[in-house]
Every structure is written in structure tokens, then in C-alpha cells.
Design an enzyme around this catalytic site. Sequence first.
Site, mmCIF file in Angstrom:
data_model
loop_
_atom_site.group_PDB
_atom_site.id
_atom_site.type_symbol
_atom_site.label_atom_id
_atom_site.label_comp_id
_atom_site.label_asym_id
_atom_site.label_seq_id
_atom_site.Cartn_x
_atom_site.Cartn_y
_atom_site.Cartn_z
ATOM 1 N N LYS A 156 0.840 -1.209 0.000
ATOM 2 C CA LYS A 156 0.000 0.000 0.000
ATOM 3 C C LYS A 156 0.871 1.253 0.000
ATOM 4 O O LYS A 156 0.680 2.157 -0.814
ATOM 5 C CB LYS A 156 -0.890 0.000 1.258
ATOM 6 C CG LYS A 156 -1.519 1.358 1.571
ATOM 7 C CD LYS A 156 -2.378 1.321 2.817
ATOM 8 C CE LYS A 156 -1.678 1.568 4.130
ATOM 9 N NZ LYS A 156 -1.424 2.962 4.494
ATOM 10 N N ASN A 157 1.835 1.323 0.936
ATOM 11 C CA ASN A 157 2.571 2.570 1.101
ATOM 12 C C ASN A 157 3.559 2.828 -0.035
ATOM 13 O O ASN A 157 3.951 3.973 -0.259
ATOM 14 C CB ASN A 157 3.265 2.603 2.467
ATOM 15 C CG ASN A 157 2.242 2.783 3.585
ATOM 16 O OD1 ASN A 157 1.087 3.127 3.326
ATOM 17 N ND2 ASN A 157 2.648 2.532 4.823
ATOM 18 N N CYS A 177 -4.264 13.191 12.787
ATOM 19 C CA CYS A 177 -5.008 11.944 12.602
ATOM 20 C C CYS A 177 -4.930 11.149 13.898
ATOM 21 O O CYS A 177 -4.261 11.557 14.845
ATOM 22 C CB CYS A 177 -4.484 11.154 11.418
ATOM 23 S SG CYS A 177 -2.959 10.309 11.751
ATOM 24 N N ARG A 214 1.191 14.514 13.289
ATOM 25 C CA ARG A 214 1.686 14.303 11.932
ATOM 26 C C ARG A 214 1.739 15.565 11.077
ATOM 27 O O ARG A 214 1.013 15.696 10.083
ATOM 28 C CB ARG A 214 0.870 13.204 11.243
ATOM 29 C CG ARG A 214 0.965 11.882 11.961
ATOM 30 C CD ARG A 214 0.207 10.797 11.276
ATOM 31 N NE ARG A 214 0.911 10.204 10.152
ATOM 32 C CZ ARG A 214 0.380 9.273 9.364
ATOM 33 N NH1 ARG A 214 -0.838 8.862 9.571
ATOM 34 N NH2 ARG A 214 1.063 8.779 8.376
ATOM 35 N N ASP A 258 4.425 0.331 12.097
ATOM 36 C CA ASP A 258 3.206 -0.242 11.512
ATOM 37 C C ASP A 258 2.986 -1.706 11.906
ATOM 38 O O ASP A 258 1.976 -2.303 11.527
ATOM 39 C CB ASP A 258 3.248 -0.131 9.977
ATOM 40 C CG ASP A 258 3.108 1.312 9.507
ATOM 41 O OD1 ASP A 258 2.704 2.160 10.315
ATOM 42 O OD2 ASP A 258 3.425 1.581 8.336
ATOM 43 N N ARG A 315 -8.707 -0.002 4.286
ATOM 44 C CA ARG A 315 -7.692 0.918 3.767
ATOM 45 C C ARG A 315 -6.397 0.178 3.464
ATOM 46 O O ARG A 315 -5.628 0.625 2.610
ATOM 47 C CB ARG A 315 -7.384 2.016 4.798
ATOM 48 C CG ARG A 315 -8.549 2.898 5.108
ATOM 49 C CD ARG A 315 -8.152 4.019 6.013
ATOM 50 N NE ARG A 315 -7.135 4.852 5.351
ATOM 51 C CZ ARG A 315 -6.627 5.952 5.860
ATOM 52 N NH1 ARG A 315 -7.041 6.369 7.036
ATOM 53 N NH2 ARG A 315 -5.714 6.649 5.219
HETATM 54 N N1 EPU Z 1 6.950 14.239 10.797
HETATM 55 C C1 EPU Z 1 7.102 15.577 11.088
HETATM 56 N N2 EPU Z 1 7.033 16.458 10.052
HETATM 57 C C2 EPU Z 1 6.824 16.064 8.764
HETATM 58 C C3 EPU Z 1 6.668 14.692 8.487
HETATM 59 C C4 EPU Z 1 6.729 13.799 9.535
HETATM 60 O O1 EPU Z 1 7.302 15.963 12.228
HETATM 61 O O2 EPU Z 1 6.772 16.936 7.870
HETATM 62 C C5 EPU Z 1 7.018 13.269 11.909
HETATM 63 C C6 EPU Z 1 5.719 12.463 12.066
HETATM 64 O O3 EPU Z 1 4.758 13.145 12.826
HETATM 65 C C7 EPU Z 1 6.222 11.191 12.711
HETATM 66 C C8 EPU Z 1 7.611 11.002 12.079
HETATM 67 O O4 EPU Z 1 7.977 12.283 11.551
HETATM 68 O O5 EPU Z 1 6.373 11.379 14.075
HETATM 69 C C9 EPU Z 1 7.674 9.993 10.959
HETATM 70 O O6 EPU Z 1 6.608 10.205 10.035
HETATM 71 P P1 EPU Z 1 6.749 9.880 8.485
HETATM 72 O O7 EPU Z 1 6.744 11.155 7.724
HETATM 73 O O8 EPU Z 1 7.882 8.944 8.277
HETATM 74 O O9 EPU Z 1 5.380 9.132 8.213
HETATM 75 P P2 EPU Z 1 4.467 9.242 6.931
HETATM 76 O O10 EPU Z 1 5.299 9.375 5.708
HETATM 77 O O11 EPU Z 1 3.394 10.233 7.165
HETATM 78 C C10 EPU Z 1 4.492 6.690 6.401
HETATM 79 C C11 EPU Z 1 3.457 5.612 6.257
HETATM 80 C C12 EPU Z 1 2.880 5.275 7.632
HETATM 81 C C13 EPU Z 1 4.030 4.818 8.533
HETATM 82 C C14 EPU Z 1 5.108 5.912 8.602
HETATM 83 C C15 EPU Z 1 6.318 5.523 9.408
HETATM 84 C C16 EPU Z 1 2.587 6.048 4.050
HETATM 85 C C17 EPU Z 1 1.443 6.460 3.207
HETATM 86 N N3 EPU Z 1 2.393 6.057 5.371
HETATM 87 O O12 EPU Z 1 3.802 7.816 6.933
HETATM 88 O O13 EPU Z 1 1.982 4.202 7.435
HETATM 89 O O14 EPU Z 1 3.545 4.547 9.821
HETATM 90 O O15 EPU Z 1 5.533 6.249 7.260
HETATM 91 O O16 EPU Z 1 6.885 4.372 8.895
HETATM 92 O O17 EPU Z 1 3.623 5.678 3.544
HETATM 93 C C18 EPU Z 1 0.134 2.808 7.916
HETATM 94 O O18 EPU Z 1 0.331 2.260 6.819
HETATM 95 O O19 EPU Z 1 -0.635 2.321 8.786
HETATM 96 C C19 EPU Z 1 0.843 4.051 8.209
HETATM 97 C C20 EPU Z 1 0.445 4.901 9.154
#
Ligand code: EPU
Length: 423
Positions: free
Chosen positions: A22-23, A118, A123, A309, A401
Amino acid sequence: MDSIIVTGNGPLSGQIPIAGAKNACLTLMPATLLSEEPLTLTNAPRLSDIRTMTTLLQSLGAEVQSLQDGQVLAMSSHDINNHTADYDIVRKMRASILVLGPMLARDGHAVVSLPGGCAIGARPVDLHLRALEAMGAELDLRDGYVHAKAPSGGLRGGTVDFPLVSVGATENALMAATLAKGTTVIKNAAREPEIVDLADCLRRMGAQIEGDGSPTITVQGVDRLGGATHRVVTDRIELGTYMLAPAICGGEVTLLGGRIDLVGAFCEKLDAAGISVTETPEGLTVSRKTDRTKAVDVTTEPFPGFPTDLQAQMMALLCTADGTSVLEEKIFENRFMHAPELMRMGARIDVHGGHARVTGVEKLKGAPVMATDLRASVSLILAGLAAEGETVVNRVYHLDRGYEHVVRKLSGVGAKIERVKGQ
Ligand code: EPU
């Protein structure tokens, strides 16, 4: 709203096919916006998040055709005629922010709604924005939207130095950098397999990228990208989730398409808990070595560490382990909402800040429980598989999802599970 009813039913045996990630798919799809030529993805998972991304891309003017029962996505962004990603779509799925980098890189402007918080944490998207600013983008935040403009002549290469590892921000930066003028260096980049998969696809489209899978990615911008056909990498989180089914219930299950390199840190914890994992050419075979799982401590970290995850699902396993386990959540501050639901099933869990202390009980008992997010929902199903009696998991739309055909996949290995339609 539909619910899922699971009845504890003893050991499992057989095979479960693992879908495309998915991701990975959610970042590969926006990559179509970088090129006027077609991008086709194979091995796509059939999930509601993928349908949401389809709707978003279509709202921008991209063509997205779902073929072969949804496993092939044929996309073309020849006629992008709208550069605004609307709040109504973005609020449903945070990954929508991933259209920002590609649109800005190709056409020099984009407006994308801010996603908001969320269930699992605040996030923010500040790191995505910072990365684009390092490539010369001018950003203005107003009315809940990011209004982004590239300098005249387009984005230019720069150094993006992330203060913390972010999967999505690395993806946005990587996509934008492929069309920026000059060289972009992304430091403290995420190393997840989904990043490597995105880089592979972008290279097929003509991008010049080195270092993906390491903390420093270097991108040499090119004038244009072409079309490509790309197979989505195996979903390591679906893989890890179903590996836990025989770990919890006993028996032996083979996860078709599974690879240890996708779930290395997770396998180390399974080994410590007394679960055997063997890699064969067809996938990973999992069985339990002892009568009762052993307690283990787990800390979630960016890849190659233990994935956040899989934290909820691992907790479901540890609820019946022999001894006390401590789970530390270092990625999302509010990701223990499955704990009170597991406690309704008889689990002994104390949550303090980012730590959950789980003291194993002999057996969980079925109960009505409520899914709060995607991974929490599936952890409740896993717990229900080994509980005494019936567990009714409500609000299963979260599950749709991220898990395709969950009832079919688990009943195929002998689990007693059914989906009942809501009123
Ligand atoms: N963060 C910030 N600022 C940003 C972006 C992230 O502070 O601009 C923080 C977040 O709040 C979090 C940390 O950095 O504390 C890591 O977040 P990351 O950006 O890596 O997460 P994401 O890209 O929003 C993806 C996956 C998530 C998975 C995370 C961590 C996708 C669509 N989603 O999210 O997947 O948990 O990486 O591995 O790729 C799931 O599939 O259930 C899911 C939540």
C-alpha cells in the site's frame, strides 16, 4: 458499518499470498504526475486508500484505469488541468500530500490542502515543505492550503537535510528533485523499502538517482521523465501481520512472496519470542517453536528498525506471552489506542507516555471491540484468532484501507472469521 467476527479456533495451516505494498503504491501513483507519458503499475493492492489516490489524481486531470481486477493501474498525466488538491480528498488520506512535489516540479505551481492531524498523532508536514524550499520553492500557507510556486526556470537542486527521518518527506523531495535543475542531496533520508521501490520506478522513467536505501540520496535532475511499467514491491506490513497469525495460534503458514530482508528487525524479535521463520524461494514459513511465546521488548524505529506499523500486531502476540514485555513507540505519540481494546479481551497492559508494559496472560477472551485505525484493527483480529469465544471487531472500514481480502486470506488457512454487513 460492517463488522468482523472472529472465533478462536486453534492452529492454522496453509499459504497466504501477500499483496503489493500500500505505502509504496501510494507514492508510486503520484509519480505519474512527473511525466506526460504513461506509467503502469503491476501488483497493485486492492484497497480503499488506492481508490482515494485514484480519485485525487483524476481530480487533477490524470487518467487512472484500474485493470485486471485492480492489480494493474494504467495511468497517464498528459492532461493535468487542475493543480489544486482539495481538502475533501486530502482529509481522507494524508498520503495526498505526495502530489505536491511532483506537480510543483513538473508545472511550477501547486496548491494542496494541509492534511491535519489523525488518530495516531499530530503528523505535521513541515519537513515536506522544508525540502521543497531547499529546492527554491516559495510557499504560502493560507486558508488551510499550501500554495507552492517554483522560481522562474523551475525548481533547482539543493541540499535537503532532514532533522528527523520522514518517509513521506523523503518521497516528496525525491520526486521533486528528479526534475530540478542540478544536483540535490537528501541527507538523513528514510531508508524504507518503499523509498527504494520509488527510486527504482523513477529510474525506469529516466531519473538519475543514487544512494536510495542509505541515509544520503543524490539526484541529478533531468529535463523530462518518460513512461515506465513497474511492479510494486511486496507489502512488508501485510507480510508481518500475517506472520503473526501462526505465531499467535500455532500451526505453520507460508507467506507467499515474503522476504526476510523486508522484515529483518521484526524477524529478530519473533526469533527471541520463540517463533521460527524460514525463507524459501516461494516465501516465508512461520511456526511456533514453543508452547507459549516468550516476552520480548520492542522499540519502533525508522527502517531498518522495528516498524511502527507492526507495533499493534506485535502487542497482540505479546498479550499471551510468558512474562512482561515493554513496547516503546518512538514514531507516533498516540499509537497505543489498541491497548484499551485488547484489555477488553483480558490483556494486562499499562500505557505510560510512549511505553506500554504488557504482562502476558494465559488466554484472551473474546469481546466486542472497536477499531481505531488501520493497524489497530488488524491487531484486534489477530488477538481474536487465539481468544476463547467470539470477538466482534467494529468499524472495519479502517481495515479496508490497508488489507485486501482479509477474511478470505485468514479463512484460507483455517481461521474462523466472517464479515457481517452493518445495518
Ligand atoms: N513528521 C514531522 N514532520 C513532517 C513529516 C513527519 O514531524 O513533515 C514526523 C511524524 O509526525 C512522525 C515522524 O515524523 O512522528 C515519521 O513520520 P513519516 O513522515 O515517516 O510518516 P508518513 O510518511 O506520514 C508513512 C506511512 C505510515 C508509517 C510511517 C512511518 C505512508 C502512506 N504512510 O507515513 O503508514 O507509519 O511512514 O513508517 O507511507 C500505515 O500504513 O498504517 C501508516 C500509518
